[in-house]
Design an enzyme around this catalytic site. Structure first.
Site, PDB file in Angstrom:
ATOM      1  N   GLY A 100      19.691   9.485 -39.884  1.00  0.00           N
ATOM      2  CA  GLY A 100      18.671   9.050 -38.937  1.00  0.00           C
ATOM      3  C   GLY A 100      18.517   9.963 -37.739  1.00  0.00           C
ATOM      4  O   GLY A 100      17.516   9.893 -37.024  1.00  0.00           O
TER       5      GLY A 100
ATOM      6  N   CYS B 193      18.868   4.787 -49.625  1.00  0.00           N
ATOM      7  CA  CYS B 193      18.820   5.116 -48.201  1.00  0.00           C
ATOM      8  C   CYS B 193      17.353   5.195 -47.798  1.00  0.00           C
ATOM      9  O   CYS B 193      16.598   5.991 -48.369  1.00  0.00           O
ATOM     10  CB  CYS B 193      19.514   6.451 -47.941  1.00  0.00           C
TER      11      CYS B 193
ATOM     12  N   THR C 188      15.965   6.223 -44.961  1.00  0.00           N
ATOM     13  CA  THR C 188      15.601   7.466 -44.288  1.00  0.00           C
ATOM     14  C   THR C 188      15.394   8.585 -45.297  1.00  0.00           C
ATOM     15  O   THR C 188      14.379   9.297 -45.267  1.00  0.00           O
ATOM     16  CB  THR C 188      16.680   7.870 -43.270  1.00  0.00           C
TER      17      THR C 188
ATOM     18  N   ASP D 247      23.683   7.617 -50.998  1.00  0.00           N
ATOM     19  CA  ASP D 247      23.426   7.189 -49.620  1.00  0.00           C
ATOM     20  C   ASP D 247      24.254   8.075 -48.700  1.00  0.00           C
ATOM     21  O   ASP D 247      25.064   8.887 -49.154  1.00  0.00           O
ATOM     22  CB  ASP D 247      23.798   5.712 -49.442  1.00  0.00           C
TER      23      ASP D 247
ATOM     24  N   CYS E 278      17.193  -0.271 -43.349  1.00  0.00           N
ATOM     25  CA  CYS E 278      18.285   0.674 -43.590  1.00  0.00           C
ATOM     26  C   CYS E 278      19.260  -0.064 -44.482  1.00  0.00           C
ATOM     27  O   CYS E 278      19.578  -1.236 -44.210  1.00  0.00           O
ATOM     28  CB  CYS E 278      18.963   1.083 -42.277  1.00  0.00           C
ATOM     29  N   THR E 279      19.721   0.553 -45.546  1.00  0.00           N
ATOM     30  CA  THR E 279      20.570  -0.164 -46.501  1.00  0.00           C
ATOM     31  C   THR E 279      21.909  -0.577 -45.900  1.00  0.00           C
ATOM     32  O   THR E 279      22.577  -1.467 -46.433  1.00  0.00           O
ATOM     33  CB  THR E 279      20.801   0.664 -47.779  1.00  0.00           C
ATOM     34  N   HIS E 280      22.308   0.046 -44.793  1.00  0.00           N
ATOM     35  CA  HIS E 280      23.522  -0.408 -44.109  1.00  0.00           C
ATOM     36  C   HIS E 280      23.341  -1.796 -43.486  1.00  0.00           C
ATOM     37  O   HIS E 280      24.294  -2.575 -43.394  1.00  0.00           O
ATOM     38  CB  HIS E 280      23.910   0.568 -42.986  1.00  0.00           C
TER      39      HIS E 280
END
Length: 270
Positions: free
Chosen positions: A49, A80, A82, A16, A194-196
């Site tokens: 991004g 991730c 993106t 990521d 988004c994995t965040h």
């Protein structure tokens, strides 16, 4: 990890831009608690991004090639959204191991919504991808999908894992960007693309100020990884997880306590 240990039981590699992939890793650990882990963060390239498709299509396969050469994993996961929506096919062409990607959970969201209106929070690069258009056409053609780019949430999630106080305006602005659109008052399901973002699930839910279900793809990814590695024999006990960064190792110090919760205590630079 010695060369003999790597050969004996190859690790699972997670990739990521930063800590977002921990939302995926957490679900994988629940299913495969003894699998050796290498977690790679491209801090030198953050944020994805804001990069062009051409940049990411070149950068991500190159970095994963170096990581696979060094750690010889059984499987790689691009944790991730993106990077996956742009570079997944390029990575699969470049590597000779299974590669699992991360894509917006549009299909399960379309099955969950009762109002027929779905919100999607992602980075600018993710929400504009034709891949997302295709998912929407295939699985949510009879639904209203409202999208909003909230790249600031990436930095908020990073700050949270460093133990810093969050700016509530960042969270509120992200939710308002969805809910204030035409039809946004009927959103009952929000895709965290988004994995965040799942690392901020509680804060986003509070900012919504009404019941909304948040969904991401982490559990599905974990099940896929478990299936692809079903013939693997894992060590009898879990091993020290490895964190590798493209950035400065000194910058990782504030994250160490967060990483420890995922069994990661060894830190290296790519």
């Amino acid at each position: 990890m010695t060369e003999a240990q790597i050969d004996e039981c190859p690790p699972l590699l997670f990739f990521d831009t930063g800590v977002g992939g921990l939302s995926v890793l957490g679900e994988v650990i629940k299913l495969l608690p003894r699998a050796p882990i290498v977690y790679a963060a491209d801090y030198a390239g953050l944020p994805y991004g804001m990069k062009s498709e051409a940049e990411l299509a070149a950068r991500v396969p190159a970095l994963l090639g170096r990581l696979v050469e060094r750690y010889r994993p059984a499987l790689a996961t691009i944790a991730c959204n993106t990077a996956s929506t742009i570079a997944l096919d390029h990575v699969r062409s470049a590597l000779d191991i299974p590669v699992v990607g991360t894509v917006p959970a549009i299909k399960p969201a379309s099955e969950l919504t009762k109002s027929g209106v779905i919100g999607l929070l992602g980075t600018r690069a993710t929400i504009r991808q034709p891949y997302v258009d295709r998912l929407a056409a295939d699985f949510a053609s009879d639904k209203l999908l409202l999208r909003h780019a909230a790249p600031e949430l990436v930095y908020a999630a990073e700050a949270k894992l460093r133990g810093e106080k969050l700016d509530p305006n960042i969270i509120q602005d992200a939710m308002s960007g969805l809910l204030n659109q035409a039809g946004g008052d009927r959103i009952d399901t929000v895709i965290l693309a988004c994995t965040h973002f799942p690392l901020l699930r509680d804060e986003l839910a509070e900012a919504a100020q009404r019941p909304i279900q948040f969904i991401d793809g982490a559990k599905g990814i974990a099940r896929r990884i478990a299936y692809l590695t079903k013939d693997m024999t894992w060590p009898a006990e879990s091993r020290e997880g490895i964190f590798v960064t493209t950035g400065d190792l000194a910058d990782i110090a504030p994250y160490r306590s967060a990483f420890a919760k995922y069994g990661i205590s060894r830190f290296e630079k790519l």
